[in-house]
Write a protein that holds these residues in place. Structure first.
Motif, PDB file in Angstrom:
ATOM      1  N   ILE A  38       1.004  -1.159   0.062  1.00 38.52           N
ATOM      2  CA  ILE A  38       0.195   0.008   0.301  1.00 38.52           C
ATOM      3  C   ILE A  38       0.832   1.156  -0.185  1.00 38.52           C
ATOM      4  O   ILE A  38       1.672   1.327   1.004  1.00 38.52           O
ATOM      5  CB  ILE A  38      -0.592  -0.083   1.203  1.00 38.52           C
ATOM      6  N   ASP A  39       0.600   2.224  -0.997  1.00 40.86           N
ATOM      7  CA  ASP A  39       1.463   3.069  -1.227  1.00 40.86           C
ATOM      8  C   ASP A  39       3.060   2.930  -1.067  1.00 40.86           C
ATOM      9  O   ASP A  39       3.971   3.801  -0.358  1.00 40.86           O
ATOM     10  CB  ASP A  39       0.965   4.240  -0.020  1.00 40.86           C
ATOM     11  N   GLY A  40       3.562   1.809  -1.675  1.00 39.78           N
ATOM     12  CA  GLY A  40       4.928   1.603  -1.764  1.00 39.78           C
ATOM     13  C   GLY A  40       5.287   0.986  -0.186  1.00 39.78           C
ATOM     14  O   GLY A  40       6.792   0.388  -0.299  1.00 39.78           O
ATOM     15  N   THR A  41       4.430   0.642   0.605  1.00 40.14           N
ATOM     16  CA  THR A  41       5.092  -0.188   1.824  1.00 40.14           C
ATOM     17  C   THR A  41       4.325  -1.511   1.938  1.00 40.14           C
ATOM     18  O   THR A  41       3.105  -1.731   1.512  1.00 40.14           O
ATOM     19  CB  THR A  41       4.403   0.822   3.159  1.00 40.14           C
ATOM     20  N   PHE A  42       5.118  -2.473   2.019  1.00 38.66           N
ATOM     21  CA  PHE A  42       4.608  -3.810   2.081  1.00 38.66           C
ATOM     22  C   PHE A  42       4.267  -4.339   3.558  1.00 38.66           C
ATOM     23  O   PHE A  42       4.834  -4.068   4.546  1.00 38.66           O
ATOM     24  CB  PHE A  42       5.625  -4.703   1.751  1.00 38.66           C
ATOM     25  N   TYR A  43       3.021  -4.930   3.643  1.00 35.67           N
ATOM     26  CA  TYR A  43       2.253  -5.166   5.103  1.00 35.67           C
ATOM     27  C   TYR A  43       2.320  -6.504   5.296  1.00 35.67           C
ATOM     28  O   TYR A  43       2.166  -6.712   6.555  1.00 35.67           O
ATOM     29  CB  TYR A  43       1.136  -4.346   5.063  1.00 35.67           C
ATOM     30  N   GLY A  44       1.987  -7.353   4.381  1.00 39.94           N
ATOM     31  CA  GLY A  44       1.891  -8.888   4.825  1.00 39.94           C
ATOM     32  C   GLY A  44       1.921  -9.819   3.887  1.00 39.94           C
ATOM     33  O   GLY A  44       1.865  -9.474   2.653  1.00 39.94           O
ATOM     34  N   ALA A  45       2.192 -11.112   4.215  1.00 33.69           N
ATOM     35  CA  ALA A  45       2.160 -12.103   3.256  1.00 33.69           C
ATOM     36  C   ALA A  45       1.074 -12.757   3.033  1.00 33.69           C
ATOM     37  O   ALA A  45       0.022 -12.802   3.919  1.00 33.69           O
ATOM     38  CB  ALA A  45       3.260 -13.258   3.949  1.00 33.69           C
ATOM     39  N   PRO A  46       1.100 -13.519   1.884  1.00 38.80           N
ATOM     40  CA  PRO A  46      -0.285 -14.253   1.635  1.00 38.80           C
ATOM     41  C   PRO A  46      -0.223 -15.501   2.575  1.00 38.80           C
ATOM     42  O   PRO A  46       0.853 -15.897   2.989  1.00 38.80           O
ATOM     43  CB  PRO A  46       0.023 -14.785  -0.107  1.00 38.80           C
ATOM     44  N   MET A  47      -1.355 -16.054   2.739  1.00 39.40           N
ATOM     45  CA  MET A  47      -1.416 -17.451   3.363  1.00 39.40           C
ATOM     46  C   MET A  47      -2.020 -18.496   2.520  1.00 39.40           C
ATOM     47  O   MET A  47      -1.448 -19.014   1.588  1.00 39.40           O
ATOM     48  CB  MET A  47      -2.195 -17.209   4.823  1.00 39.40           C
ATOM     49  N   LEU A  48      -3.476 -18.669   2.690  1.00 35.08           N
ATOM     50  CA  LEU A  48      -3.962 -19.692   1.764  1.00 35.08           C
ATOM     51  C   LEU A  48      -4.324 -19.325   0.453  1.00 35.08           C
ATOM     52  O   LEU A  48      -4.343 -17.867   0.488  1.00 35.08           O
ATOM     53  CB  LEU A  48      -5.061 -20.499   2.568  1.00 35.08           C
ATOM     54  N   ALA A  49      -4.932 -19.849  -0.391  1.00 35.38           N
ATOM     55  CA  ALA A  49      -5.380 -19.112  -1.634  1.00 35.38           C
ATOM     56  C   ALA A  49      -6.634 -19.962  -2.147  1.00 35.38           C
ATOM     57  O   ALA A  49      -6.908 -21.340  -1.867  1.00 35.38           O
ATOM     58  CB  ALA A  49      -4.309 -19.388  -2.460  1.00 35.38           C
ATOM     59  N   SER A  50      -7.313 -19.899  -3.112  1.00 37.29           N
ATOM     60  CA  SER A  50      -8.412 -20.389  -3.810  1.00 37.29           C
ATOM     61  C   SER A  50      -8.400 -19.900  -5.241  1.00 37.29           C
ATOM     62  O   SER A  50      -7.919 -18.911  -5.648  1.00 37.29           O
ATOM     63  CB  SER A  50      -9.820 -20.219  -3.085  1.00 37.29           C
ATOM     64  N   VAL A  51      -8.619 -20.948  -6.095  1.00 37.53           N
ATOM     65  CA  VAL A  51      -9.011 -20.526  -7.555  1.00 37.53           C
ATOM     66  C   VAL A  51     -10.843 -20.662  -7.585  1.00 37.53           C
ATOM     67  O   VAL A  51     -11.134 -21.349  -7.217  1.00 37.53           O
ATOM     68  CB  VAL A  51      -8.429 -21.609  -8.312  1.00 37.53           C
ATOM     69  N   LYS A  52     -11.282 -19.375  -8.029  1.00 39.52           N
ATOM     70  CA  LYS A  52     -12.634 -19.547  -8.255  1.00 39.52           C
ATOM     71  C   LYS A  52     -12.955 -19.779  -9.765  1.00 39.52           C
ATOM     72  O   LYS A  52     -12.267 -19.930 -10.536  1.00 39.52           O
ATOM     73  CB  LYS A  52     -13.238 -17.896  -7.906  1.00 39.52           C
ATOM     74  N   GLY A  53     -14.275 -19.916  -9.965  1.00 40.82           N
ATOM     75  CA  GLY A  53     -14.715 -20.107 -11.402  1.00 40.82           C
ATOM     76  C   GLY A  53     -14.886 -21.555 -11.617  1.00 40.82           C
ATOM     77  O   GLY A  53     -14.999 -21.871 -12.790  1.00 40.82           O
TER      78      GLY A  53
END
Length: 442
Positions: free
Chosen positions: A150-165
C-alpha cells in the motif's frame, strides 16, 4: 507430531471455536511434555521465547481453525511461543473498530486486500518485517505481493489461496448422458440448454445466502465473465475504478451471468437468495442438479464419504474461455497475514507463517491450497486441489484476485453484495450497476 500432541491441540480448539473463545497453540506443560516427539530442526533459527504470548485472529473457524492451529503446533512447541487464536465470522466487520480502540490482536488474518488497505491507511498496521518480505519474494509471484503493498509499503504475506470459477458436476452423470466438458462459453451455454431440454431437472443450482455477506457468490460470477469476456486489462481498470462500475463491458458481464442466474428454466430463481452458499451445490449429489459454480474451497462442503475426483462422486472444471485454447485466466482469493504491533516473537510467528514450511504443513492438513511455490502439489488432499496448486504455481496462468475483495469496502463488501441481491430479485442490470457506481467513494 505425536498423536498425544495432536489430540491436545485439535479437540480443545473445536470446543473453543464453537463457544467463541480463544484458541491456543501448544504451550506450557503440553510443549514441555511432548517436545521430545517433535522434530525442531526446521525451527532452530527462530530461537526460543520462554512462553511469550502472541494473539492471532481471523475469519477461519471450526474444522479449518483446527487445521490452522495444527499447522503451527510444532513451531510453537520448538520456539516456546504461546500462540492464541480466536476465529470469528465477524472479524471483517469489527477489526477496524478493535484496532481503533487499541484492542486488535497482535496478528490478523485478513481475507480482503481492500481491508488491508483500509487498516494500513488508518495507520493500524506495522510494515512487514524484512524476514517476511524475503519469504514472499522467494515463494510467491509479484502479483501476490502487490495485493498487500500500500503506497509503496509492504504489510503482509499471503497465506492460503483459492481458485474461483470452478464448475462442479457429477462425473457419473456426464458419462451416462454423454456430456462433454465445455471448452468455450458458447459450449457451456449449449450444455446448459441440453440439460434443460431433457427436462429431468434444472441444469444449475446455487446459494447466495451468507449472513451479512449474502450475495457474494454472485459477485464471483460477474468477475469471471469480466475477466473472460473483457480481458485482464479491463478487469484491472474496473477494480481500480479507472472505468466506472456501469461501464458497458461490466453491463455485458452482468447480462452474461444473468442468462444463467435469472432464467427460471436454468436455475431455481426463487430459492437463490435464501439458500446458504454452503448448501448451494449439494443437489448434485442426489441428481437434481448438474452444475454448480463455486471456488476450489467448496470441496470441504461436500461432506464425509464424498469422493472428489475425475471418476468420483463430484469433480469440477474451470469456467471456459470465450475461445478454445486461449490463455488460462482465473480469478481467486486468499488471506493476508498482517501485524498490529511488533515484537521479536511476533516477527518469528509472521516469518513462519510466510514460509514454505508452514504452507506445506497446512496443505497436508487437507481441504485447502496455497500459492506458495515451495508447496508440493502432489500432497494436496484431492486431485482437484492438486490441480488448483498447479494452476496457481504456473507462471503462464493469468491470475486476478477476487474483484470485490480488491474494491473499497463501501463497494466490494457492501453495495456490490447488496446489488447482486437486488439484481437477482428483479432489479435491472442497468439500475444495479448505476446504483453500485454511485456508492464508489469519491
Amino acid at each position: 507430531m505425536s498423536a498425544t500432541l495432536r489430540r491436545r491441540l485439535i479437540i480443545p480448539a473445536a470446543i473453543a471455536t464453537a463457544a467463541g473463545l480463544a484458541l491456543s497453540g501448544c504451550t506450557g506443560d503440553i510443549a514441555e511434555q511432548d517436545a521430545a516427539d517433535v522434530d525442531c530442526t526446521p525451527y532452530e533459527d527462530y530461537g526460543t521465547f520462554d512462553g511469550e504470548e502472541v494473539t492471532i485472529s481471523g475469519t477461519i473457524v471450526e474444522t479449518e481453525a483446527d487445521r490452522l492451529i495444527a499447522s503451527w503446533a510444532d513451531f510453537a512447541t520448538c520456539t516456546d511461543i504461546n500462540i492464541e487464536y480466536q476465529g470469528t465470522r465477524d472479524f471483517e466487520s469489527t477489526i477496524a473498530q478493535l484496532a481503533e480502540g487499541g484492542n486488535a490482536p497482535d496478528i490478523g488474518i485478513v481475507p480482503q486486500p481492500g481491508l488491508v488497505a483500509l487498516l494500513a491507511g488508518n495507520g493500524y498496521l506495522e510494515p512487514a518485517p524484512a524476514e517476511v518480505e524475503a519469504n514472499v519474494d522467494e515463494f510467491w509471484t509479484p502479483d501476490w505481493k502487490k495485493y498487500s503493498t500500500i503506497d509503496g509499503t509492504f504489510y503482509g504475506a499471503p497465506m492460503l489461496a483459492s481458485v474461483k470459477g470452478y464448475i462442479w458436476y457429477s462425473p457419473a452423470e456426464f458419462e451416462e448422458k454423454g456430456y462433454e466438458i465445455p471448452t468455450t462459453l458458447d459450449e457451456l451455454m449449449t450444455l446448459t440448454q441440453t440439460i434443460a431440454d431433457e427436462g429431468d431437472h434444472l441444469p444449475w443450482c446455487a446459494g447466495m445466502e451468507s449472513g451479512e455477506a449474502t450475495g457474494w457468490p454472485g459477485t464471483d460470477w460477474i468477475e469471471d465473465f469480466v475477466l473472460r469476456q473483457a480481458g485482464p486489462e479491463v478487469y484491472d481498470q474496473w477494480v481500480t475504478h479507472e472505468i466506472p462500475f456501469n461501464d458497458p463491458q461490466i453491463v455485458a458481464a452482468f447480462d452474461a451471468a444473468g442468462e444463467y442466474l435469472k432464467n427460471p428454466d436454468y436455475i431455481d430463481t426463487q430459492s437463490l437468495i435464501s439458500t446458504p452458499f454452503q448448501e448451494g451445490g449439494l443437489a448434485i449429489l442426489d441428481g437434481t442438479c448438474s452444475l454448480h459454480h463455486q471456488a476450489s474451497f467448496y470441496e470441504v462442503n461436500w461432506g464425509d464419504g464424498v469422493t472428489v475426483a475425475p471418476d468420483g462422486d463430484v469433480y469440477a472444471f474451470l469456467m471456459p474461455p470465450v475461445e478454445a485454447g486461449g490463455e488460462l485466466q482465473v480469478t481467486g482469493g486468499g488471506e493476508t497475514v498482517v501485524a498490529f504491533r511488533s515484537s521479536p516473537a511476533i516477527t518469528a510467528v509472521l516469518t513462519h507463517m510466510s514460509s514454505d514450511t508452514f504452507a506445506q504443513l497446512r496443505v497436508e492438513q487437507g481441504g485447502t491450497v496455497s500459492a506458495n511455490n515451495g508447496v508440493d502439489a502432489s500432497t494436496a488432499s484431492s486431485p482437484l486441489l492438486q490441480q488448483t496448486i498447479e494452476i496457481l504455481q504456473d507462471p503462464n496462468t493469468t491470475f486476478r484476485y477476487d474483484g470485490s475483495d480488491l474494491m473499497p469496502g463501501a463497494v466490494g463488501s457492501n453495495s456490490f453484495w447488496k446489488g447482486i441481491v437486488s439484481w437477482l430479485t428483479g432489479g435491472s442490470t442497468q439500475d444495479t450497476v448505476d446504483s453500485i457506481e454511485s456508492s464508489w467513494p469519491s
